[in-house]
Design a protein around this motif. Structure first.
Motif, PDB file in Angstrom:
ATOM      1  N   VAL A  78      -2.557   1.788   5.601  1.00  6.67           N
ATOM      2  CA  VAL A  78      -3.299   0.933   4.677  1.00  6.67           C
ATOM      3  C   VAL A  78      -2.663  -0.460   4.627  1.00  6.67           C
ATOM      4  N   ALA A  79      -1.346  -0.524   4.644  1.00  7.99           N
ATOM      5  CA  ALA A  79      -0.647  -1.818   4.606  1.00  7.99           C
ATOM      6  C   ALA A  79      -0.913  -2.643   5.862  1.00  7.99           C
ATOM      7  N   ASP A  80      -1.272  -1.987   6.960  1.00  6.76           N
ATOM      8  CA  ASP A  80      -1.561  -2.710   8.202  1.00  6.76           C
ATOM      9  C   ASP A  80      -2.751  -3.648   8.095  1.00  6.76           C
ATOM     10  N   GLU A  81      -3.585  -3.476   7.070  1.00  7.12           N
ATOM     11  CA  GLU A  81      -4.709  -4.395   6.864  1.00  7.12           C
ATOM     12  C   GLU A  81      -4.208  -5.843   6.745  1.00  7.12           C
ATOM     13  N   TRP A  82      -3.072  -6.023   6.081  1.00 10.07           N
ATOM     14  CA  TRP A  82      -2.488  -7.362   5.953  1.00 10.07           C
ATOM     15  C   TRP A  82      -2.135  -7.928   7.330  1.00 10.07           C
ATOM     16  N   LEU A  83      -1.589  -7.100   8.188  1.00 10.85           N
ATOM     17  CA  LEU A  83      -1.190  -7.544   9.518  1.00 10.85           C
ATOM     18  C   LEU A  83      -2.404  -7.922  10.358  1.00 10.85           C
ATOM     19  N   ALA A  99       0.847  -1.192   0.000  1.00 10.11           N
ATOM     20  CA  ALA A  99       0.000   0.000   0.000  1.00 10.11           C
ATOM     21  C   ALA A  99       0.884   1.244   0.000  1.00 10.11           C
ATOM     22  N   PRO A 100       0.290   2.395  -0.311  1.00  3.03           N
ATOM     23  CA  PRO A 100       1.088   3.615  -0.331  1.00  3.03           C
ATOM     24  C   PRO A 100       1.471   4.121   1.056  1.00  3.03           C
ATOM     25  N   THR A 101       0.758   3.671   2.097  1.00  2.00           N
ATOM     26  CA  THR A 101       1.057   4.127   3.459  1.00  2.00           C
ATOM     27  C   THR A 101       1.077   2.934   4.417  1.00  2.00           C
ATOM     28  N   ARG A 102       1.707   3.129   5.551  1.00  2.00           N
ATOM     29  CA  ARG A 102       1.766   2.096   6.578  1.00  2.00           C
ATOM     30  C   ARG A 102       0.367   1.761   7.086  1.00  2.00           C
ATOM     31  N   ARG A 117       7.585   1.361   7.027  1.00  2.00           N
ATOM     32  CA  ARG A 117       6.832   2.608   7.212  1.00  2.00           C
ATOM     33  C   ARG A 117       6.293   3.140   5.888  1.00  2.00           C
ATOM     34  N   SER A 118       6.850   2.661   4.780  1.00  2.31           N
ATOM     35  CA  SER A 118       6.408   3.089   3.447  1.00  2.31           C
ATOM     36  C   SER A 118       5.412   2.118   2.825  1.00  2.31           C
ATOM     37  N   GLY A 119       4.860   1.207   3.623  1.00  2.00           N
ATOM     38  CA  GLY A 119       3.842   0.299   3.117  1.00  2.00           C
ATOM     39  C   GLY A 119       4.344  -1.055   2.652  1.00  2.00           C
ATOM     40  N   TRP A 120       5.584  -1.407   3.014  1.00  4.39           N
ATOM     41  CA  TRP A 120       6.150  -2.694   2.625  1.00  4.39           C
ATOM     42  C   TRP A 120       5.911  -3.727   3.728  1.00  4.39           C
ATOM     43  N   ASN A 121       5.425  -4.906   3.322  1.00  6.23           N
ATOM     44  CA  ASN A 121       5.197  -6.013   4.248  1.00  6.23           C
ATOM     45  C   ASN A 121       5.931  -7.253   3.777  1.00  6.23           C
ATOM     46  N   SER A 122       6.245  -8.108   4.715  1.00  5.76           N
ATOM     47  CA  SER A 122       6.773  -9.435   4.422  1.00  5.76           C
ATOM     48  C   SER A 122       5.630 -10.425   4.603  1.00  5.76           C
ATOM     49  N   LEU A 123       5.347 -11.227   3.570  1.00  3.34           N
ATOM     50  CA  LEU A 123       4.262 -12.196   3.592  1.00  3.34           C
ATOM     51  C   LEU A 123       4.842 -13.600   3.537  1.00  3.34           C
ATOM     52  N   ILE A 140      -1.102 -13.903  -2.341  1.00  8.09           N
ATOM     53  CA  ILE A 140       0.324 -13.561  -2.397  1.00  8.09           C
ATOM     54  C   ILE A 140       0.691 -13.125  -3.804  1.00  8.09           C
ATOM     55  N   LEU A 141       0.217 -13.849  -4.813  1.00 11.80           N
ATOM     56  CA  LEU A 141       0.508 -13.481  -6.203  1.00 11.80           C
ATOM     57  C   LEU A 141      -0.107 -12.123  -6.541  1.00 11.80           C
ATOM     58  N   GLU A 142      -1.316 -11.859  -6.047  1.00  6.73           N
ATOM     59  CA  GLU A 142      -1.946 -10.555  -6.270  1.00  6.73           C
ATOM     60  C   GLU A 142      -1.146  -9.449  -5.585  1.00  6.73           C
ATOM     61  N   ALA A 143      -0.591  -9.729  -4.404  1.00  8.50           N
ATOM     62  CA  ALA A 143       0.228  -8.740  -3.699  1.00  8.50           C
ATOM     63  C   ALA A 143       1.504  -8.443  -4.485  1.00  8.50           C
ATOM     64  N   VAL A 144       2.104  -9.470  -5.081  1.00  5.90           N
ATOM     65  CA  VAL A 144       3.283  -9.271  -5.936  1.00  5.90           C
ATOM     66  C   VAL A 144       2.907  -8.398  -7.132  1.00  5.90           C
ATOM     67  N   ASP A 145       1.763  -8.704  -7.756  1.00  5.29           N
ATOM     68  CA  ASP A 145       1.311  -7.926  -8.911  1.00  5.29           C
ATOM     69  C   ASP A 145       1.091  -6.467  -8.533  1.00  5.29           C
ATOM     70  N   GLU A 146       0.473  -6.250  -7.372  1.00  4.72           N
ATOM     71  CA  GLU A 146       0.207  -4.886  -6.905  1.00  4.72           C
ATOM     72  C   GLU A 146       1.510  -4.160  -6.588  1.00  4.72           C
ATOM     73  N   SER A 147       2.470  -4.839  -5.978  1.00  5.11           N
ATOM     74  CA  SER A 147       3.768  -4.242  -5.686  1.00  5.11           C
ATOM     75  C   SER A 147       4.447  -3.816  -6.984  1.00  5.11           C
ATOM     76  N   TYR A 148       4.400  -4.679  -7.979  1.00  3.59           N
ATOM     77  CA  TYR A 148       4.967  -4.364  -9.291  1.00  3.59           C
ATOM     78  C   TYR A 148       4.318  -3.091  -9.841  1.00  3.59           C
ATOM     79  N   ARG A 149       2.981  -3.019  -9.780  1.00  2.00           N
ATOM     80  CA  ARG A 149       2.270  -1.842 -10.297  1.00  2.00           C
ATOM     81  C   ARG A 149       2.667  -0.569  -9.540  1.00  2.00           C
ATOM     82  N   TRP A 150       2.768  -0.664  -8.204  1.00  2.00           N
ATOM     83  CA  TRP A 150       3.168   0.502  -7.411  1.00  2.00           C
ATOM     84  C   TRP A 150       4.559   0.981  -7.831  1.00  2.00           C
ATOM     85  N   VAL A 151       5.479   0.053  -7.944  1.00  4.98           N
ATOM     86  CA  VAL A 151       6.863   0.422  -8.260  1.00  4.98           C
ATOM     87  C   VAL A 151       6.960   0.980  -9.680  1.00  4.98           C
TER      88      VAL A 151
END
Length: 119
Positions: A60-65, A55-58, A80-86, A97-108
């Motif tokens: 929003v990314a906390d939803e995964w946690l 996610a773009p922010t911590r 703090r920049s929205g990066w998680n380890s899954l 997990i594959l969708e999260a990889v796809d989304e990370s690719y799109r963000w970057v």
């Protein structure tokens, strides 16, 4: 899903390439930017994991946690920049997990200069 399958999924993205900037750590980049950190799966590791921009922010990314407290964690230093380890092979379905990889690719990719974006 195996670690090799996860790496293959990452490398199937346009412009993706594998790098090992630190000894024993595999990352997948698009242009000069990392979109997936492939941890675990080595000697002494219980399960593989992938670090992705969720996610773009911590906040929003906390939803995964909250959804996967045993298998998702904020990444050290860049969390703090929205990066998680899954964790792969746990409670998180492989498809998510594959969708999260796809989304990370799109963000970057969206943050790359237009001239450096894959076609």
């Amino acid at each position: 899903m195996t670690r090799d399958e996860l790496i293959a999924h990452c490398l199937a993205k346009p412009g993706a390439w594998q790098d090992m900037p630190w000894e024993g750590d595999v990352v997948v980049k698009v242009g000069t930017k990392i979109f997936a950190f492939l941890g675990g799966g080595g000697e002494g590791a219980d399960r593989a994991s992938v670090g992705v921009k969720c996610a773009p922010t911590r906040e929003v990314a906390d939803e995964w946690l909250q959804r996967f407290p045993d298998d998702a964690a904020a990444m050290p230093y860049i969390g703090r920049s929205g990066w998680n380890s899954l964790t792969v092979g746990g409670a998180i379905p492989d498809e998510e997990i594959l969708e999260a990889v796809d989304e990370s690719y799109r963000w970057v990719v969206s943050k790359l200069p237009k001239k450096d974006r894959p076609q």
